[in-house]
Design a protein around this motif. Sequence first.
Motif, mmCIF file in Angstrom:
data_model
loop_
_atom_site.group_PDB
_atom_site.id
_atom_site.type_symbol
_atom_site.label_atom_id
_atom_site.label_comp_id
_atom_site.label_asym_id
_atom_site.label_seq_id
_atom_site.Cartn_x
_atom_site.Cartn_y
_atom_site.Cartn_z
ATOM 1 N N ALA A 114 36.310 -31.081 132.458
ATOM 2 C CA ALA A 114 35.349 -31.879 131.698
ATOM 3 C C ALA A 114 35.799 -33.333 131.594
ATOM 4 C CB ALA A 114 35.162 -31.277 130.313
ATOM 5 N N VAL A 115 37.107 -33.546 131.500
ATOM 6 C CA VAL A 115 37.644 -34.893 131.372
ATOM 7 C C VAL A 115 38.329 -35.270 132.674
ATOM 8 C CG1 VAL A 115 39.231 -36.373 130.101
ATOM 9 C CG2 VAL A 115 37.978 -34.564 128.906
ATOM 10 N N GLY A 116 37.919 -36.391 133.260
ATOM 11 C CA GLY A 116 38.474 -36.800 134.543
ATOM 12 C C GLY A 116 39.923 -37.233 134.440
ATOM 13 N N VAL A 117 40.655 -37.080 135.507
ATOM 14 C CA VAL A 117 42.041 -37.518 135.609
ATOM 15 C C VAL A 117 42.086 -38.612 136.663
ATOM 16 C CG1 VAL A 117 44.389 -36.805 136.189
ATOM 17 C CG2 VAL A 117 42.884 -35.239 134.945
ATOM 18 N N ASP A 118 42.968 -39.581 136.481
ATOM 19 C CA ASP A 118 43.043 -40.701 137.404
ATOM 20 C C ASP A 118 43.203 -40.224 138.841
ATOM 21 O OD1 ASP A 118 44.876 -43.074 135.317
ATOM 22 O OD2 ASP A 118 42.746 -42.626 135.493
ATOM 23 N N TYR A 119 42.500 -40.891 139.723
ATOM 24 C CA TYR A 119 42.635 -40.639 141.160
ATOM 25 C C TYR A 119 44.049 -40.996 141.610
ATOM 26 C CZ TYR A 119 42.223 -41.705 146.141
ATOM 27 O OH TYR A 119 42.425 -41.765 147.487
ATOM 28 N N ARG A 120 44.602 -40.192 142.491
ATOM 29 C CA ARG A 120 45.940 -40.434 143.025
ATOM 30 C C ARG A 120 45.842 -41.174 144.355
ATOM 31 N NH1 ARG A 120 49.691 -39.715 138.995
ATOM 32 N NH2 ARG A 120 48.492 -38.542 137.431
ATOM 33 N N LEU A 167 50.485 -41.992 143.078
ATOM 34 C CA LEU A 167 50.379 -42.543 141.729
ATOM 35 C C LEU A 167 48.931 -42.815 141.373
ATOM 36 C CD1 LEU A 167 53.276 -45.188 141.800
ATOM 37 C CD2 LEU A 167 53.397 -42.786 141.085
ATOM 38 N N SER A 168 48.617 -42.813 140.096
ATOM 39 C CA SER A 168 47.314 -43.283 139.650
ATOM 40 C C SER A 168 47.305 -44.807 139.727
ATOM 41 C CB SER A 168 47.039 -42.832 138.217
ATOM 42 O OG SER A 168 47.936 -43.474 137.321
ATOM 43 N N ALA A 169 46.139 -45.404 139.589
ATOM 44 C CA ALA A 169 46.042 -46.868 139.645
ATOM 45 C C ALA A 169 46.863 -47.506 138.525
ATOM 46 C CB ALA A 169 44.577 -47.299 139.556
ATOM 47 N N LYS A 219 39.539 -49.709 145.844
ATOM 48 C CA LYS A 219 38.248 -50.144 146.374
ATOM 49 C C LYS A 219 37.646 -49.092 147.308
ATOM 50 C CE LYS A 219 37.569 -54.379 147.612
ATOM 51 N NZ LYS A 219 37.683 -55.689 148.302
ATOM 52 N N LYS A 220 38.507 -48.442 148.072
ATOM 53 C CA LYS A 220 38.019 -47.464 149.041
ATOM 54 C C LYS A 220 39.068 -46.370 149.212
ATOM 55 C CE LYS A 220 35.573 -47.341 153.465
ATOM 56 N NZ LYS A 220 35.171 -48.123 154.660
ATOM 57 N N ALA A 221 38.677 -45.144 148.884
ATOM 58 C CA ALA A 221 39.596 -44.017 149.003
ATOM 59 C C ALA A 221 39.475 -43.410 150.394
ATOM 60 C CB ALA A 221 39.292 -42.969 147.928
ATOM 61 N N VAL A 222 39.991 -44.122 151.379
ATOM 62 C CA VAL A 222 39.848 -43.718 152.778
ATOM 63 C C VAL A 222 40.652 -42.459 153.070
ATOM 64 C CG1 VAL A 222 40.217 -44.444 155.165
ATOM 65 C CG2 VAL A 222 39.444 -46.092 153.467
ATOM 66 N N GLY A 223 41.776 -42.305 152.413
ATOM 67 C CA GLY A 223 42.688 -41.225 152.754
ATOM 68 C C GLY A 223 42.248 -39.851 152.312
ATOM 69 N N ARG A 224 41.181 -39.734 151.524
ATOM 70 C CA ARG A 224 40.743 -38.434 151.021
ATOM 71 C C ARG A 224 39.289 -38.227 151.401
ATOM 72 N NH1 ARG A 224 43.165 -36.770 145.556
ATOM 73 N NH2 ARG A 224 40.988 -36.648 144.953
ATOM 74 N N ARG A 260 20.593 -32.901 154.058
ATOM 75 C CA ARG A 260 19.801 -33.929 154.727
ATOM 76 C C ARG A 260 20.652 -34.826 155.633
ATOM 77 N NH1 ARG A 260 14.800 -33.812 152.469
ATOM 78 N NH2 ARG A 260 14.646 -32.811 150.421
ATOM 79 N N GLU A 261 21.869 -35.153 155.211
ATOM 80 C CA GLU A 261 22.719 -36.025 156.019
ATOM 81 C C GLU A 261 24.144 -35.479 156.041
ATOM 82 O OE1 GLU A 261 22.512 -40.155 155.033
ATOM 83 O OE2 GLU A 261 20.308 -40.196 155.026
ATOM 84 N N PRO A 262 24.413 -34.463 156.870
ATOM 85 C CA PRO A 262 25.772 -33.909 156.939
ATOM 86 C C PRO A 262 26.758 -34.942 157.460
ATOM 87 C CG PRO A 262 24.403 -33.060 158.727
ATOM 88 C CD PRO A 262 23.488 -33.818 157.823
ATOM 89 N N GLY A 263 28.015 -34.785 157.060
ATOM 90 C CA GLY A 263 29.028 -35.711 157.559
ATOM 91 C C GLY A 263 30.304 -35.657 156.755
ATOM 92 N N LEU A 264 31.187 -36.638 157.049
ATOM 93 C CA LEU A 264 32.444 -36.810 156.324
ATOM 94 C C LEU A 264 32.236 -37.829 155.205
ATOM 95 C CD1 LEU A 264 35.005 -37.056 159.258
ATOM 96 C CD2 LEU A 264 35.098 -35.374 157.433
ATOM 97 N N PHE A 265 32.805 -37.533 154.031
ATOM 98 C CA PHE A 265 32.614 -38.422 152.887
ATOM 99 C C PHE A 265 33.947 -38.638 152.182
ATOM 100 C CE2 PHE A 265 28.705 -36.099 153.626
ATOM 101 C CZ PHE A 265 27.771 -37.112 153.667
ATOM 102 N N PRO A 266 34.220 -39.887 151.768
ATOM 103 C CA PRO A 266 35.446 -40.135 151.002
ATOM 104 C C PRO A 266 35.361 -39.477 149.633
ATOM 105 C CG PRO A 266 34.057 -42.096 151.044
ATOM 106 C CD PRO A 266 33.428 -41.106 151.976
ATOM 107 N N LEU A 267 36.480 -38.976 149.167
ATOM 108 C CA LEU A 267 36.535 -38.334 147.858
ATOM 109 C C LEU A 267 37.166 -39.312 146.882
ATOM 110 C CD1 LEU A 267 36.059 -35.774 146.206
ATOM 111 C CD2 LEU A 267 38.300 -34.964 146.916
ATOM 112 N N ASP A 268 36.342 -39.910 146.040
ATOM 113 C CA ASP A 268 36.814 -40.884 145.064
ATOM 114 C C ASP A 268 36.958 -40.205 143.713
ATOM 115 O OD1 ASP A 268 36.714 -42.969 146.934
ATOM 116 O OD2 ASP A 268 34.584 -43.255 146.570
ATOM 117 N N GLY A 269 38.176 -40.011 143.275
ATOM 118 C CA GLY A 269 38.391 -39.334 142.011
ATOM 119 C C GLY A 269 38.102 -37.846 142.119
#
Length: 236
Positions: free
Chosen positions: A45-51, A94-96, A122-127, A136-145
Amino acid sequence: MNRPTDSKSQALVMALACALLGACSTVEDAPKGDAAYAAIPPAPAVGVDYRISPDDILRIQIYHEPGLSLEDAQVTAAGMVRMPLVGDVSIAGLSASEASDVIAGRLGDRYLVSPQVTVFVKKAVGRRITVDGEVREPGLFPLDGRLGLQQAVALAKGPTRLASLSRIVVVRQSDGQRKAAMFDLGAIRKGQAPDPEILPGDTIIVGLSRAKAILGGALLALPAVGAGFVALDGGF
């Protein structure tokens, strides 16, 4: 002597494989309901900082020091970011906010007095995750958080009009095996079932028929697989 037909040969190969594995099934038998949620837990329910991950793009701002600030700093494959004055700083994992403290500490050791540092991803390219099947639009998507299954499907512009929402297959690499679980997106949307968390590297396939086609009819090995998952024996 007549040779067996191709279909009979394939059935014989599958039967022998099942005998060797101890038990087999197809993707239809991926765990559902409580068993699926035991394998892939609901999103918190509560988000944790993106690593921070390698290849991420960061904005690093040093208060009152524009010459030391970076607008598009890319994290290297080794998890480092190169800063003016102090050189490479290890920040992967690490988190931001934690990265901000580490960079501030390095700058404060020799160069600045009480530096104030802000790191923004700015851009979570690695995940990345893959969303495929009846979307409708299958593909690869960055996972932000952190992300739930419902949001993951929305990244692909949502299901098609005829998509089977009750059979959404999530495939995950775990302990050296591909494992799968099946979820009911319709129930999740209505609040009747929890929304499982999607992790980097996961593949979400909307629709059982599409999952079977994409997985190439791979057998699912049932023995010695924990937490309610079934492991895919073979590649995509």
